[in-house]
Design a protein around this motif. Structure first.
Motif, PDB file in Angstrom:
ATOM      1  N   GLN A 153      -7.511   1.526  -3.387  1.00 28.75           N
ATOM      2  CA  GLN A 153      -8.684   2.164  -3.974  1.00 28.75           C
ATOM      3  C   GLN A 153      -9.964   1.776  -3.250  1.00 28.75           C
ATOM      4  N   ASP A 154     -10.043   0.530  -2.770  1.00 30.89           N
ATOM      5  CA  ASP A 154     -11.214   0.109  -1.989  1.00 30.89           C
ATOM      6  C   ASP A 154     -11.370   0.953  -0.729  1.00 30.89           C
ATOM      7  N   GLN A 155     -10.251   1.446  -0.218  1.00 31.61           N
ATOM      8  CA  GLN A 155     -10.261   2.284   0.985  1.00 31.61           C
ATOM      9  C   GLN A 155     -10.408   3.765   0.639  1.00 31.61           C
ATOM     10  N   HIS A 156     -10.523   4.084  -0.646  1.00 32.02           N
ATOM     11  CA  HIS A 156     -10.649   5.468  -1.128  1.00 32.02           C
ATOM     12  C   HIS A 156      -9.489   6.329  -0.626  1.00 32.02           C
ATOM     13  N   ARG A 157      -8.282   5.756  -0.716  1.00 35.96           N
ATOM     14  CA  ARG A 157      -7.091   6.476  -0.276  1.00 35.96           C
ATOM     15  C   ARG A 157      -6.218   6.800  -1.473  1.00 35.96           C
ATOM     16  N   THR A 158      -5.481   7.881  -1.352  1.00 33.91           N
ATOM     17  CA  THR A 158      -4.594   8.307  -2.430  1.00 33.91           C
ATOM     18  C   THR A 158      -3.225   7.662  -2.270  1.00 33.91           C
ATOM     19  N   LEU A 159      -2.467   7.681  -3.356  1.00 24.34           N
ATOM     20  CA  LEU A 159      -1.082   7.218  -3.298  1.00 24.34           C
ATOM     21  C   LEU A 159      -0.308   8.007  -2.253  1.00 24.34           C
ATOM     22  N   GLU A 183      -1.372   9.451   0.512  1.00 26.70           N
ATOM     23  CA  GLU A 183      -1.714   9.035   1.882  1.00 26.70           C
ATOM     24  C   GLU A 183      -1.003   7.735   2.262  1.00 26.70           C
ATOM     25  N   VAL A 184      -1.056   6.755   1.368  1.00 20.99           N
ATOM     26  CA  VAL A 184      -0.466   5.453   1.674  1.00 20.99           C
ATOM     27  C   VAL A 184       1.056   5.523   1.668  1.00 20.99           C
ATOM     28  N   SER A 217       2.908   8.040   2.418  1.00 22.44           N
ATOM     29  CA  SER A 217       3.313   8.725   3.648  1.00 22.44           C
ATOM     30  C   SER A 217       3.226   7.785   4.847  1.00 22.44           C
ATOM     31  N   ALA A 218       2.122   7.052   4.954  1.00 21.74           N
ATOM     32  CA  ALA A 218       1.938   6.119   6.073  1.00 21.74           C
ATOM     33  C   ALA A 218       2.942   4.977   6.027  1.00 21.74           C
ATOM     34  N   ALA A 219       3.318   4.553   4.816  1.00 21.50           N
ATOM     35  CA  ALA A 219       4.252   3.438   4.654  1.00 21.50           C
ATOM     36  C   ALA A 219       5.710   3.898   4.688  1.00 21.50           C
ATOM     37  N   ARG A 220       5.909   5.222   4.678  1.00 19.01           N
ATOM     38  CA  ARG A 220       7.248   5.808   4.649  1.00 19.01           C
ATOM     39  C   ARG A 220       8.046   5.365   3.413  1.00 19.01           C
ATOM     40  N   VAL A 221       7.370   5.466   2.278  1.00 17.13           N
ATOM     41  CA  VAL A 221       8.000   5.157   0.994  1.00 17.13           C
ATOM     42  C   VAL A 221       7.632   6.287   0.034  1.00 17.13           C
ATOM     43  N   SER A 222       8.497   6.565  -0.920  1.00 13.89           N
ATOM     44  CA  SER A 222       8.204   7.680  -1.822  1.00 13.89           C
ATOM     45  C   SER A 222       6.971   7.383  -2.662  1.00 13.89           C
ATOM     46  N   CYS A 243       1.540  -2.923   3.426  1.00 20.26           N
ATOM     47  CA  CYS A 243       0.394  -3.645   3.988  1.00 20.26           C
ATOM     48  C   CYS A 243      -0.003  -3.064   5.339  1.00 20.26           C
ATOM     49  N   ASP A 244       0.976  -2.745   6.161  1.00 23.70           N
ATOM     50  CA  ASP A 244       0.703  -2.136   7.465  1.00 23.70           C
ATOM     51  C   ASP A 244      -0.016  -0.803   7.281  1.00 23.70           C
ATOM     52  N   ALA A 245       0.446  -0.009   6.328  1.00 25.55           N
ATOM     53  CA  ALA A 245      -0.189   1.285   6.053  1.00 25.55           C
ATOM     54  C   ALA A 245      -1.626   1.113   5.572  1.00 25.55           C
ATOM     55  N   LEU A 246      -1.896   0.010   4.878  1.00 28.30           N
ATOM     56  CA  LEU A 246      -3.243  -0.264   4.380  1.00 28.30           C
ATOM     57  C   LEU A 246      -4.102  -1.003   5.398  1.00 28.30           C
TER      58      LEU A 246
END
Length: 105
Positions: free
Chosen positions: A17-23, A25-26, A28-33, A56-59
């Motif tokens: 949330q501090d990064q203003h990112r959606t579930l 987005e993260v 998808s980047a983390a390759r998890v559902s 953590c890598d995705a964030l």
């Protein structure tokens, strides 16, 4: 009782949330559902170390930094709910005591 999975989930959600990112987005980047990431954030699922590293890598957060933050949060939560033991020193304040003033003089 402090649940580690809940504390980890809260820390991950704060970072996202501090990064203003959606579930979405993260996840998808983390390759998890998306649903699984949501359950991890809500403390309903215990994430494996591999999954935590991927999130953590995705964030863009170091896993060590996240775990250090969670460790600090767990310590504060334990201190807040801890009942003093008989004979154990009780810390009331981290500030040094005020100097004694002789009012008779």
């Amino acid at each position: 009782m402090v649940l580690l999975r809940r504390m980890i989930g809260e820390a991950l959600r704060r970072r996202r949330q501090d990064q203003h990112r959606t579930l979405r987005e993260v996840s998808s980047a983390a390759r998890v559902s998306l649903g699984y990431l949501s359950e991890v954030e809500r403390g309903q699922k215990e994430a494996s170390s591999e999954l935590l590293a991927s999130i953590c890598d995705a964030l863009g957060v170091r896993l060590a930094d996240l775990l250090r933050e969670v460790s600090d949060d767990v310590e504060l939560a334990e201190l807040a709910t801890e009942t003093p033991r008989v004979g154990a020193p009780m810390v009331v304040s981290a500030r040094p005591p005020a100097p004694m003033v002789d009012r008779a003089a």
